[in-house]
Design a protein around this motif. Structure first.
Motif, mmCIF file in Angstrom:
data_model
loop_
_atom_site.group_PDB
_atom_site.id
_atom_site.type_symbol
_atom_site.label_atom_id
_atom_site.label_comp_id
_atom_site.label_asym_id
_atom_site.label_seq_id
_atom_site.Cartn_x
_atom_site.Cartn_y
_atom_site.Cartn_z
ATOM 1 N N GLY A 151 -10.259 4.924 -3.755
ATOM 2 C CA GLY A 151 -9.452 4.915 -2.539
ATOM 3 C C GLY A 151 -9.250 6.320 -2.013
ATOM 4 N N ALA A 152 -8.947 6.434 -0.762
ATOM 5 C CA ALA A 152 -8.640 7.749 -0.206
ATOM 6 C C ALA A 152 -7.227 8.125 -0.634
ATOM 7 N N GLN A 153 -6.773 9.280 -0.263
ATOM 8 C CA GLN A 153 -5.471 9.750 -0.728
ATOM 9 C C GLN A 153 -4.311 9.047 -0.015
ATOM 10 N N ASP A 154 -4.533 8.650 1.247
ATOM 11 C CA ASP A 154 -3.412 8.037 1.952
ATOM 12 C C ASP A 154 -3.081 6.675 1.354
ATOM 13 N N SER A 155 -1.826 6.299 1.434
ATOM 14 C CA SER A 155 -1.349 5.160 0.664
ATOM 15 C C SER A 155 -1.993 3.849 1.108
ATOM 16 N N GLU A 156 -2.447 3.767 2.356
ATOM 17 C CA GLU A 156 -2.979 2.504 2.838
ATOM 18 C C GLU A 156 -4.215 2.035 2.073
ATOM 19 N N THR A 157 -5.050 2.972 1.677
ATOM 20 C CA THR A 157 -6.273 2.570 0.995
ATOM 21 C C THR A 157 -6.188 2.776 -0.512
ATOM 22 N N GLN A 158 -5.005 3.121 -0.996
ATOM 23 C CA GLN A 158 -4.891 3.295 -2.435
ATOM 24 C C GLN A 158 -5.069 1.963 -3.163
ATOM 25 N N VAL A 159 -5.520 2.090 -4.410
ATOM 26 C CA VAL A 159 -5.797 0.885 -5.184
ATOM 27 C C VAL A 159 -4.663 0.634 -6.154
ATOM 28 N N SER A 160 -4.208 -0.594 -6.200
ATOM 29 C CA SER A 160 -3.225 -0.914 -7.233
ATOM 30 C C SER A 160 -3.728 -2.122 -8.030
ATOM 31 N N THR A 161 -3.153 -2.358 -9.199
ATOM 32 C CA THR A 161 -3.678 -3.376 -10.123
ATOM 33 C C THR A 161 -2.534 -4.186 -10.724
ATOM 34 N N ILE A 162 -2.697 -5.490 -10.800
ATOM 35 C CA ILE A 162 -1.745 -6.300 -11.576
ATOM 36 C C ILE A 162 -2.483 -7.063 -12.665
#
Ligand SMILES: *Cc1c(COP(=O)(O)O)cnc(C)c1O
Length: 473
Positions: A151-162
């Motif tokens: 993902g890029a640094q900006d929060s919109e494209t950040q990756v999260s995981t559950i």
């Protein structure tokens, strides 16, 4: 034996109640529940009945067996008090063998499980704030690091995981969150069934989503997806063909083509990757795209197993765009599919090994990276052992399999210990190996028993040597 003689023998058998009043058997109920003793008595009597029926017992034999009944009941009880779930030696060369428990986990994971399971922990407790916390923060921080470059640094494209119970649950949760009552577009070439009755159309139905098949078994074009999109479309789904391949006259859309169509229409692209690897496996000759490859190609939601190529404990991981993951977290199904503290501990320790780039700490990655020469040397050492007097052992070239639905055609060159015996057939040898302590699971090919040491821990080599001596006698 004549039928009349046989029924005479049957008549001699005591009833369950008769046996239960015998003092020797009565006394067994002090250490075991009554129901357990009754079951043992029934099992012993049923064995005797079978032996009579198959003509194995004559009158004298039956008398002998009857005098030994209390002892037989006791040993039956001892047998049923043993663990049914036991460790085995996997000599099949299939690294992620679903029947054999998939990935063995790292030592650090076992230590962490022991520590966390034996007492209380901050599983859902924020120690800094002294308030309630979330159980997946412990692994989420590590996934964020491992998948960051996607993902890029900006929060919109950040990756999260559950994390949920397994990948089947991950697929169910994702589809239910986004597509309940709506349509999901899938290629006809990807309507797969994975072992253990995971079928994409069935999971889809349970999630409330409506399957919209496109293309044909062998060819699905990007235009097939695009033409099927309508205002009920909720997800474009791509499913990894985990245990089969389509070859010949084929065509499929790439993930990045699908991603641009999905983006154009504002619909999430989801990929059920199955065996999601966290590192690039191409360097060890495995043509399997990993989680990062999917995210880089623009897939919005990736689902994968914790106990396949990742090499951890059973879990289902969902990695993707932060806001999509947040919506899945809100779904009440997430609570029903949540993992326990043992899984969190195993995953955290496994992921830390990835962060440290200590890939040899993860047993399955270590097995994948073993060279055929190393495996061959260990096979030679076993072949030279004392069992060679009775068994014919030869070292030959062969192939190990990844298993677990990873790249079905990805094989790793290996050296096999091929065994034959003058006295036993290959099937008999295989059975004898399975009856060893611990059981040794091998495969039979072309009339020989094949042992692939790729999946055998070096500490187990000496046990194999001893077992080969005992089965050849
Ligand atoms: C293995 C696999 C699953 C099932 O994963 P589990 O963790 O066993 O529930 C689902 N989809 C694909 C493509 C798989 O390879």
């Amino acid at each position: 034996m004549k039928a009349s003689a046989q029924s005479e023998l049957f008549r001699k058998l005591p009833s369950v109640d008769d046996l239960l009043t015998q003092p020797a058997i009565q006394s067994l109920t002090t250490d075991h529940t009554h129901a357990f003793v009754v079951d043992a008595v029934r099992a012993v009597l049923s064995n005797l009945r079978q032996e009579i029926a198959s003509g194995l017992l004559d009158d004298a034999g039956l008398d002998l067996a009857l005098s030994g009944l209390p002892g037989a009941v006791e040993s039956q009880l001892r047998q049923s008090m043993k663990y049914s779930l036991r460790s085995v030696i996997n000599a099949t060369g299939v690294i992620l063998h679903t029947n054999l428990g998939r990935a063995p986990i790292a030592d650090a994971a076992i230590d962490h499980i022991r520590d966390i399971a034996a007492g209380y922990s901050n599983l859902e407790f924020d120690l800094a704030a002294g308030a309630r916390g979330k159980r997946d923060v412990h692994v989420e921080r590590l996934f964020r690091q491992l998948l960051r470059e996607a993902g890029a640094q900006d929060s919109e494209t950040q990756v999260s995981t559950i994390v949920v119970n397994n990948n089947a649950a991950a697929v169910l949760l994702a589809l239910n969150t986004f597509a309940d009552g709506g349509e999901v577009i899938v290629s006809r070439g990807e309507l797969v069934e994975i072992g253990g009755s995971f079928r994409i159309p069935d999971v889809m139905a349970k999630s409330g989503a409506i399957l919209r098949e496109v293309g044909t078994t062998n060819r699905t074009r990007i235009s097939d997806y695009e033409n099927a999109i309508n205002d009920r479309t909720r997800i474009l789904l791509r499913v990894h063909r985990s245990n089969f391949e389509i070859t010949g006259f084929t065509e499929e859309a790439s993930s990045s083509e699908l991603a641009s169509v999905a983006q154009k229409h504002g619909i999430p692209l989801m990929e059920d990757l199955g065996s999601g690897a966290l590192i690039d496996l191409h360097s060890i000759g495995i043509a399997e795209a990993g989680v990062l490859d999917s995210l880089r190609a623009g897939v919005d939601i990736v689902t994968y197993s914790g106990d396949k190529l990742l090499g951890g404990s059973q879990a289902g991981l969902i990695s993707g765009a932060v806001e999509l993951i947040a919506r899945m977290r809100q779904n009440s199904l997430f609570r029903a599919l949540r993992v326990d503290k043992l899984t969190c501990a195993a995953l955290e320790a496994t992921l830390l090994a990835y962060v440290r780039q200590d890939h040899d700490a993860i047993p399955t990655l270590r097995m994948m990276r073993l060279s055929k020469e190393e495996i061959g040397e260990r096979a030679e050492a076993i072949a030279k052992g004392p069992a060679s007097a009775k068994l014919k052992a030869e070292i030959i070239d062969g192939e190990s399999l990844l298993g677990g639905g990873a790249a079905p055609s990805s094989v790793l060159p290996t050296r096999l210990l091929a065994l034959t015996s003058d006295r036993f057939s290959a099937d008999e040898l295989c059975t004898r190996l399975r009856n060893c302590q611990p059981p040794i699971i091998a495969r039979v090919e072309e009339g020989r028993v094949m042992l692939d040491l790729r999946t055998v821990f070096p500490r187990e080599d000496s046990t194999i040597v001893e077992s080969l001596i005992s089965i050849s006698e």
